[in-house]
Design a protein around this motif. Structure first.
Motif, mmCIF file in Angstrom:
data_model
loop_
_atom_site.group_PDB
_atom_site.id
_atom_site.type_symbol
_atom_site.label_atom_id
_atom_site.label_comp_id
_atom_site.label_asym_id
_atom_site.label_seq_id
_atom_site.Cartn_x
_atom_site.Cartn_y
_atom_site.Cartn_z
ATOM 1 N N UNK A 171 12.033 -30.448 41.762
ATOM 2 C CA UNK A 171 12.720 -29.883 42.920
ATOM 3 C C UNK A 171 13.726 -30.885 43.477
ATOM 4 N N UNK A 172 13.306 -32.132 43.641
ATOM 5 C CA UNK A 172 14.199 -33.158 44.169
ATOM 6 C C UNK A 172 15.370 -33.385 43.211
ATOM 7 N N UNK A 173 15.096 -33.475 41.933
ATOM 8 C CA UNK A 173 16.145 -33.690 40.939
ATOM 9 C C UNK A 173 17.131 -32.524 40.924
ATOM 10 N N UNK A 174 16.632 -31.313 40.989
ATOM 11 C CA UNK A 174 17.498 -30.138 41.009
ATOM 12 C C UNK A 174 18.381 -30.135 42.249
ATOM 13 N N UNK A 175 17.804 -30.458 43.396
ATOM 14 C CA UNK A 175 18.597 -30.530 44.625
ATOM 15 C C UNK A 175 19.696 -31.570 44.527
ATOM 16 N N UNK A 176 19.361 -32.736 43.999
ATOM 17 C CA UNK A 176 20.344 -33.815 43.838
ATOM 18 C C UNK A 176 21.484 -33.375 42.921
ATOM 19 N N UNK A 177 21.128 -32.765 41.793
ATOM 20 C CA UNK A 177 22.160 -32.329 40.854
ATOM 21 C C UNK A 177 23.025 -31.215 41.430
ATOM 22 N N UNK A 178 22.426 -30.301 42.178
ATOM 23 C CA UNK A 178 23.205 -29.229 42.791
ATOM 24 C C UNK A 178 24.209 -29.780 43.793
ATOM 25 N N UNK A 179 23.815 -30.776 44.554
ATOM 26 C CA UNK A 179 24.733 -31.395 45.517
ATOM 27 C C UNK A 179 25.886 -32.072 44.785
ATOM 28 N N UNK A 180 25.570 -32.789 43.706
ATOM 29 C CA UNK A 180 26.626 -33.462 42.931
ATOM 30 C C UNK A 180 27.565 -32.452 42.297
ATOM 31 N N UNK A 181 27.012 -31.385 41.723
ATOM 32 C CA UNK A 181 27.848 -30.369 41.081
ATOM 33 C C UNK A 181 28.730 -29.659 42.097
ATOM 34 N N UNK A 182 28.208 -29.456 43.298
ATOM 35 C CA UNK A 182 28.997 -28.787 44.328
ATOM 36 C C UNK A 182 30.251 -29.596 44.653
ATOM 37 N N UNK A 183 30.096 -30.908 44.773
ATOM 38 C CA UNK A 183 31.250 -31.766 45.055
ATOM 39 C C UNK A 183 32.254 -31.692 43.916
ATOM 40 N N UNK A 184 31.763 -31.730 42.687
ATOM 41 C CA UNK A 184 32.656 -31.666 41.532
ATOM 42 C C UNK A 184 33.345 -30.308 41.445
ATOM 43 N N UNK A 185 32.649 -29.243 41.806
ATOM 44 C CA UNK A 185 33.262 -27.921 41.797
ATOM 45 C C UNK A 185 34.360 -27.807 42.844
ATOM 46 N N UNK A 186 34.173 -28.438 43.999
ATOM 47 C CA UNK A 186 35.201 -28.429 45.031
ATOM 48 C C UNK A 186 36.457 -29.141 44.532
ATOM 49 N N UNK A 187 36.280 -30.283 43.869
ATOM 50 C CA UNK A 187 37.413 -31.025 43.319
ATOM 51 C C UNK A 187 38.111 -30.194 42.246
ATOM 52 N N UNK A 188 37.339 -29.548 41.386
ATOM 53 C CA UNK A 188 37.897 -28.709 40.323
ATOM 54 C C UNK A 188 38.673 -27.536 40.917
ATOM 55 N N UNK A 189 38.152 -26.924 41.956
ATOM 56 C CA UNK A 189 38.824 -25.807 42.612
ATOM 57 C C UNK A 189 40.162 -26.244 43.189
ATOM 58 N N UNK A 190 40.188 -27.408 43.849
ATOM 59 C CA UNK A 190 41.442 -27.928 44.398
ATOM 60 C C UNK A 190 42.454 -28.184 43.287
ATOM 61 N N UNK A 191 42.005 -28.739 42.179
ATOM 62 C CA UNK A 191 42.902 -29.018 41.053
ATOM 63 C C UNK A 191 43.473 -27.734 40.472
ATOM 64 N N UNK A 192 42.658 -26.717 40.354
ATOM 65 C CA UNK A 192 43.122 -25.437 39.822
ATOM 66 C C UNK A 192 44.155 -24.813 40.763
#
Length: 63
Positions: free
Chosen positions: A21-42
């Motif tokens: 659960x902790x690992x999944x939460x950590x990864x989801x937070x990291x992926x969310x930040x990367x998705x925001x950056x990807x969205x801005x780039x697109x």
């Protein structure tokens, strides 16, 4: 089930699978930040493509 049994069940489940659960939460937070950056780039890329396409259309009209 009453509230105390629900809480006990929840705490037992977390203790058994707490690390995933902790690992999944950590990864989801990291992926969310990367998705925001990807969205801005697109969005920036879309703007550049639109400007380029409108420039090409204006050049063809001038000819």
């Amino acid at each position: 089930m009453d509230n105390s049994q629900s809480l006990t069940y929840l705490l037992t489940a977390i203790s058994q699978v707490g690390f995933p659960i902790v690992l999944t939460g950590y990864l989801l937070i990291r992926f969310e930040k990367k998705l925001e950056i990807l969205t801005e780039s697109i969005l920036k890329l879309t703007e550049v493509i639109n400007k380029k396409m409108s420039g090409d259309i204006n050049e063809k009209r001038a000819i």
